[in-house]
Design an enzyme around this catalytic site. Structure first.
Site: not given
Ligand code: DAK
Length: 269
Positions: A74, A119, A122, A142
């Site tokens: 997400a 997400g 998922e 998450e």
């Molecule tokens: N959202 C927004 N931007 C993201 C992102 C994300 N999930 N993942 C990466 N980016 C962006 C980074 O901010 C960065 O942007 P800039 O700084 O260049 O502007 C760009 O993508 C490149 O990322 P990194 O520089 O971080 O790249 P790395 O290779 O160093 O790291 C990484 C890659 C995938 C390990 C890292 O980016 C990371 O940990 N990303 C987040 C992964 C994550 O935690 N995803 C979310 C999972 S939770 C809900 C319903 C559903 C959900 C939540 C709430 N509600 C009912 C409200 C579901 C939640 C999820 O999916």
């Protein structure tokens, strides 16, 4: 056939496959509201095509733009400003996308070419099966954000890998690499790179395209409905589905062609 145009999706027909590419590579294809709206509109268009009977494609392949990510979850930046009610609405809308993918009358294959986190994992699990490149990483991170899976991960991960493994992955938020995802049964096949996984997914759609479309549709429906049931109830559904298949023109053609030692030409009815 025109499947519409979308701000964040590239939708292209490639022979028997409809290839859907989530296209926000700068944010690792994260599921911003616009992506979810686009997936919602596309799945609605696909459901409408399905209602008209004749399907112009024999499978859908979902992938992400670039070499680095399928979908990195997400959109965390966008999520920051949401109220709990908006969060719930966001979760339900994407859940609807996932249930529509499961309801499509053709198989949906996830071609995972990098990060499939939260997400993204998922979305992949809402597909019938998952192929991955060797650089893919899967996980439900998450808990790192004080959140819980919101698009079906708490249910579908256990369906895929068993409850014990699913609990460990959800409680720790630990990502796993493609080899491990393959070993535990989350991923069906591994490929060297993003191009390979996409070609592999399209080749499997081509393989299915010469089989009876009606039989595949009935199998998909049956396997989705029977999966959560006790064996005896599942067997009952199977017997009923067998009868339905028995009444189709595809069954008549398949059996005729076998006996005549010919290749079947399934009418799709
Ligand atoms: N959202 C927004 N931007 C993201 C992102 C994300 N999930 N993942 C990466 N980016 C962006 C980074 O901010 C960065 O942007 P800039 O700084 O260049 O502007 C760009 O993508 C490149 O990322 P990194 O520089 O971080 O790249 P790395 O290779 O160093 O790291 C990484 C890659 C995938 C390990 C890292 O980016 C990371 O940990 N990303 C987040 C992964 C994550 O935690 N995803 C979310 C999972 S939770 C809900 C319903 C559903 C959900 C939540 C709430 N509600 C009912 C409200 C579901 C939640 C999820 O999916």
């Amino acid at each position: 056939m025109d499947f519409g145009t979308y701000e964040t999706l590239i939708v292209e027909q490639d022979d028997a496959a409809l290839v859907v590419t989530v296209d926000r590579p700068k944010a690792l294809n994260a599921l911003a509201g616009q992506v979810i709206d686009d997936l919602w509109a596309l799945t609605e268009a696909l459901m409408r095509v399905g209602e008209q009977g004749e399907w112009p494609v024999r499978g859908v392949v979902i992938t992400g733009s670039g070499e680095k990510a399928f979908v990195a979850g997400a959109d965390i930046v966008e999520m920051q400003g949401m109220t709990p009610e908006q969060g719930e609405a966001y979760s339900r809308r994407m859940q609807e996308v996932t249930t529509r993918l499961e309801a499509l009358p053709v198989p949906v294959v996830a071609a995972v070419n990098g990060f499939a986190l939260g997400g993204g994992c998922e979305l992949a699990m809402a597909c019938d099966f998952i192929y991955a490149s060797r650089n893919a990483k899967f996980g439900q991170p998450e808990v790192n954000l004080g959140l819980v899976p919101g698009f079906g991960g708490s249910v579908r991960l256990a369906d895929r890998v068993g409850i014990g493994m699913a609990r460990e992955l959800v409680y720790t938020g630990r990502p796993i690499d493609a080899e491990e995802a393959h070993r535990i049964g989350l991923v069906n096949r591994l490929y060297d790179d993003a191009a390979g996984v996409l070609e592999g997914a399209k080749a499997t759609v081509a393989e299915m395209a010469v089989k009876s479309p009606v039989a595949i549709r009935i199998c998909k429906e049956l396997m989705n409905e029977a999966a959560p049931l006790p064996t005896s109830d599942g067997l009952d559904l199977e017997a009923k589905a067998f009868k339905v298949a028995f009444c189709t023109e595809d069954k008549a053609e398949g059996v005729r062609a076998f006996i005549a030692k010919e290749k079947p030409a399934f009418p799709g009815r």
